[in-house]
Design an enzyme around this catalytic site. Structure first.
Site, PDB file in Angstrom:
ATOM      1  N   ARG A  56       0.922  -1.392  -0.080  1.00 37.91           N
ATOM      2  CA  ARG A  56       0.079  -0.055   0.008  1.00 37.91           C
ATOM      3  C   ARG A  56       0.820   1.138  -0.012  1.00 37.91           C
ATOM      4  O   ARG A  56       0.526   2.152  -0.741  1.00 37.91           O
ATOM      5  CB  ARG A  56      -0.816   0.133   1.169  1.00 37.91           C
ATOM      6  CG  ARG A  56      -2.203  -0.488   1.024  1.00 37.91           C
ATOM      7  CD  ARG A  56      -2.631  -1.179   2.439  1.00 37.91           C
ATOM      8  NE  ARG A  56      -1.784  -2.142   2.786  1.00 37.91           N
ATOM      9  CZ  ARG A  56      -2.007  -3.340   2.630  1.00 37.91           C
ATOM     10  NH1 ARG A  56      -2.900  -3.721   1.772  1.00 37.91           N
ATOM     11  NH2 ARG A  56      -1.068  -4.258   2.860  1.00 37.91           N
ATOM     12  N   THR A  57       1.783   1.435   0.786  1.00 40.39           N
ATOM     13  CA  THR A  57       2.524   2.612   0.971  1.00 40.39           C
ATOM     14  C   THR A  57       3.271   2.952  -0.138  1.00 40.39           C
ATOM     15  O   THR A  57       3.102   4.241  -0.643  1.00 40.39           O
ATOM     16  CB  THR A  57       3.526   2.713   2.445  1.00 40.39           C
ATOM     17  OG1 THR A  57       2.626   2.037   3.465  1.00 40.39           O
ATOM     18  CG2 THR A  57       4.036   3.976   2.651  1.00 40.39           C
ATOM     19  N   LYS A  86      27.200  -2.688  -2.890  1.00 36.62           N
ATOM     20  CA  LYS A  86      28.547  -2.371  -2.950  1.00 36.62           C
ATOM     21  C   LYS A  86      29.053  -1.857  -1.761  1.00 36.62           C
ATOM     22  O   LYS A  86      30.010  -0.970  -1.815  1.00 36.62           O
ATOM     23  CB  LYS A  86      28.927  -1.545  -4.189  1.00 36.62           C
ATOM     24  CG  LYS A  86      28.412  -2.414  -5.444  1.00 36.62           C
ATOM     25  CD  LYS A  86      28.616  -1.299  -6.723  1.00 36.62           C
ATOM     26  CE  LYS A  86      27.941  -1.494  -7.817  1.00 36.62           C
ATOM     27  NZ  LYS A  86      28.067  -0.390  -8.873  1.00 36.62           N
ATOM     28  N   ARG A 107      11.192   3.888   3.209  1.00 35.18           N
ATOM     29  CA  ARG A 107      10.991   2.931   4.406  1.00 35.18           C
ATOM     30  C   ARG A 107      12.330   2.309   4.421  1.00 35.18           C
ATOM     31  O   ARG A 107      13.011   1.738   3.414  1.00 35.18           O
ATOM     32  CB  ARG A 107      10.025   2.097   3.736  1.00 35.18           C
ATOM     33  CG  ARG A 107       9.407   1.071   4.806  1.00 35.18           C
ATOM     34  CD  ARG A 107       8.428   0.068   4.557  1.00 35.18           C
ATOM     35  NE  ARG A 107       7.176   0.945   4.648  1.00 35.18           N
ATOM     36  CZ  ARG A 107       6.001   0.329   4.832  1.00 35.18           C
ATOM     37  NH1 ARG A 107       5.833  -0.854   4.286  1.00 35.18           N
ATOM     38  NH2 ARG A 107       4.941   1.079   5.084  1.00 35.18           N
ATOM     39  N   HIS A 135       5.544   6.037  11.497  1.00 37.05           N
ATOM     40  CA  HIS A 135       5.087   5.612  10.141  1.00 37.05           C
ATOM     41  C   HIS A 135       4.001   6.902   9.867  1.00 37.05           C
ATOM     42  O   HIS A 135       2.754   6.777   9.989  1.00 37.05           O
ATOM     43  CB  HIS A 135       4.373   4.250  10.236  1.00 37.05           C
ATOM     44  CG  HIS A 135       4.097   3.959   8.661  1.00 37.05           C
ATOM     45  ND1 HIS A 135       4.092   5.159   7.581  1.00 37.05           N
ATOM     46  CD2 HIS A 135       3.585   2.744   8.049  1.00 37.05           C
ATOM     47  CE1 HIS A 135       3.854   4.289   6.432  1.00 37.05           C
ATOM     48  NE2 HIS A 135       3.452   3.066   6.882  1.00 37.05           N
TER      49      HIS A 135
HETATM   50  C1  NCD Z   1       2.084  -0.805   8.433  1.00 37.37           C
HETATM   51  C2  NCD Z   1       3.461  -0.599   8.538  1.00 37.37           C
HETATM   52  O1  NCD Z   1       4.399  -0.991   7.343  1.00 37.37           O
HETATM   53  O2  NCD Z   1       4.054  -0.190   9.395  1.00 37.37           O
HETATM   54  N1  NCD Z   1       1.604  -1.040   6.979  1.00 37.37           N
HETATM   55  C3  NCD Z   1       1.356  -0.062   6.045  1.00 37.37           C
HETATM   56  O3  NCD Z   1       2.029   0.683   5.730  1.00 37.37           O
HETATM   57  N2  NCD Z   1       0.158  -0.156   5.802  1.00 37.37           N
HETATM   58  C4  NCD Z   1       1.648  -1.784   9.204  1.00 37.37           C
HETATM   59  C5  NCD Z   1       2.098  -3.347   9.239  1.00 37.37           C
HETATM   60  O4  NCD Z   1       2.892  -3.562   8.576  1.00 37.37           O
HETATM   61  O5  NCD Z   1       1.600  -4.106  10.141  1.00 37.37           O
END
Ligand code: NCD
Length: 307
Positions: A56-57, A86, A107, A135
């Site tokens: 999703r993100t 590397k 991320r 997040h």
């Molecule tokens: C969350 C995350 O990555 O922290 N998911 C997300 O971004 N929609 C929650 C999770 O992974 O449990």
């Protein structure tokens, strides 16, 4: 709040006014989407650097940028396919990408790593999840969902259920919800409780916080039922994480004891915390959240890029 050129690293950065500003902008973005998108960010580039799995993100950031007419440079598996292989440092990697993009979403599995990279970036860096720390954009869309569905946030009792120790989403949500008159109900096994410093911070901000382990009992007073997954990748060993597998399963029977106008939210992915039978319950909002994520990220990209 001034967003232009700012890094978005933590929900702690948001005051109430800034938060509502993003929500009002996101609401406008719903209209932009209905009208087929816009070319507002035409000529701008978003880079998405993901060092951890995501469905999703990353897509949501990229969809948001595309919907506003911008373009995307994307790498879904930086750890395996970039020059980090590397032994290039994360800082040098971000410094490099910041010469090619106008905004970067990152991320990474290590807490505070995104903040470190922001120090060497020439362009705004948005934290798309750093280990078990934060997040922010997920929490923004979660609270936007609550605001949209319930009309207001003041006066609500918000439940957070599951892995509150390693879950970065509940950590970020607390920073945002503390700006409102909210009662918190945390449901977790003892070993996965909400970190003490977060609970203390909420209490010193005058918030009522209830902690317990029994979901069936505590669900009764919740207006928002916030489910989360056990973050198995953050445990010291897989064996340790397996102890908590299936610890909470929200199903129709438990939902019989919940308020008729409660809403169920979950950042997803769902593993075994919410029974599929609840997907058709009108209180289930977890897939609507995905759509809300796109408009919230559209709003944030617009603001950070100074439009
Ligand atoms: C969350 C995350 O990555 O922290 N998911 C997300 O971004 N929609 C929650 C999770 O992974 O449990």
């Amino acid at each position: 709040m001034n967003f232009k050129g700012q890094h978005i690293l933590s929900t702690a950065q948001f005051d109430k006014e800034g938060l509502l500003e993003v929500f009002e902008e996101a609401k406008k973005m719903e209209k932009v989407l209905q009208d087929g998108g816009s070319n507002l960010l035409s000529g701008k580039i978003l880079a998405t650097l993901f060092f951890e799995p995501s469905t999703r993100t990353r897509f949501s950031f990229e969809s948001a940028m595309n919907r506003l007419g911008g373009r995307v440079l994307s790498n879904a598996d930086m750890a395996a396919t970039s020059s980090l292989k590397k032994n290039e440092s994360l800082e040098d990697t971000v410094k490099t990408v910041s010469q090619m993009a106008d905004v970067i979403a990152i991320r990474h599995p290590e807490s505070h790593s995104v903040e470190k990279t922001s120090k060497v970036s020439n362009v705004p860096v948005i934290n798309a999840g750093d280990g078990s720390n934060q997040h922010p954009t997920q929490a923004l869309l979660d609270v936007y969902t609550i605001w949209k569905e319930k009309g207001s946030i003041d006066g609500l009792t918000v439940g957070m259920i599951g892995d509150l120790k390693y879950g970065r989403v509940p950590h970020s949500q607390c920073d945002l919800l503390k700006h409102f008159d909210v009662k918190f109900v945390f449901v977790a096994p003892d070993a996965l409780k909400m970190p003490n410093e977060i609970v203390e911070e909420l209490r010193s901000a005058g918030k009522e916080v209830v902690e317990g382990e029994n979901l069936s009992e505590l669900i009764e007073e919740m207006d928002v039922i916030g489910m989360t997954r056990v973050q198995k990748e953050r445990f010291e060993s897989e064996e340790e994480s397996l102890k908590y597998e299936g610890i909470y399963l929200l199903d129709a029977k438990i939902m019989d004891g919940a308020k008729k106008d409660a809403i169920i939210v979950h950042p997803l992915p769902r593993v075994d915390e919410i029974s599929v039978e609840l997907d058709s319950d009108p209180r289930a909002k977890y897939f609507d959240q995905v759509g809300n994520g796109v408009v919230v990220r559209m709003a944030l990209l617009k603001k950070v890029l100074g439009y």
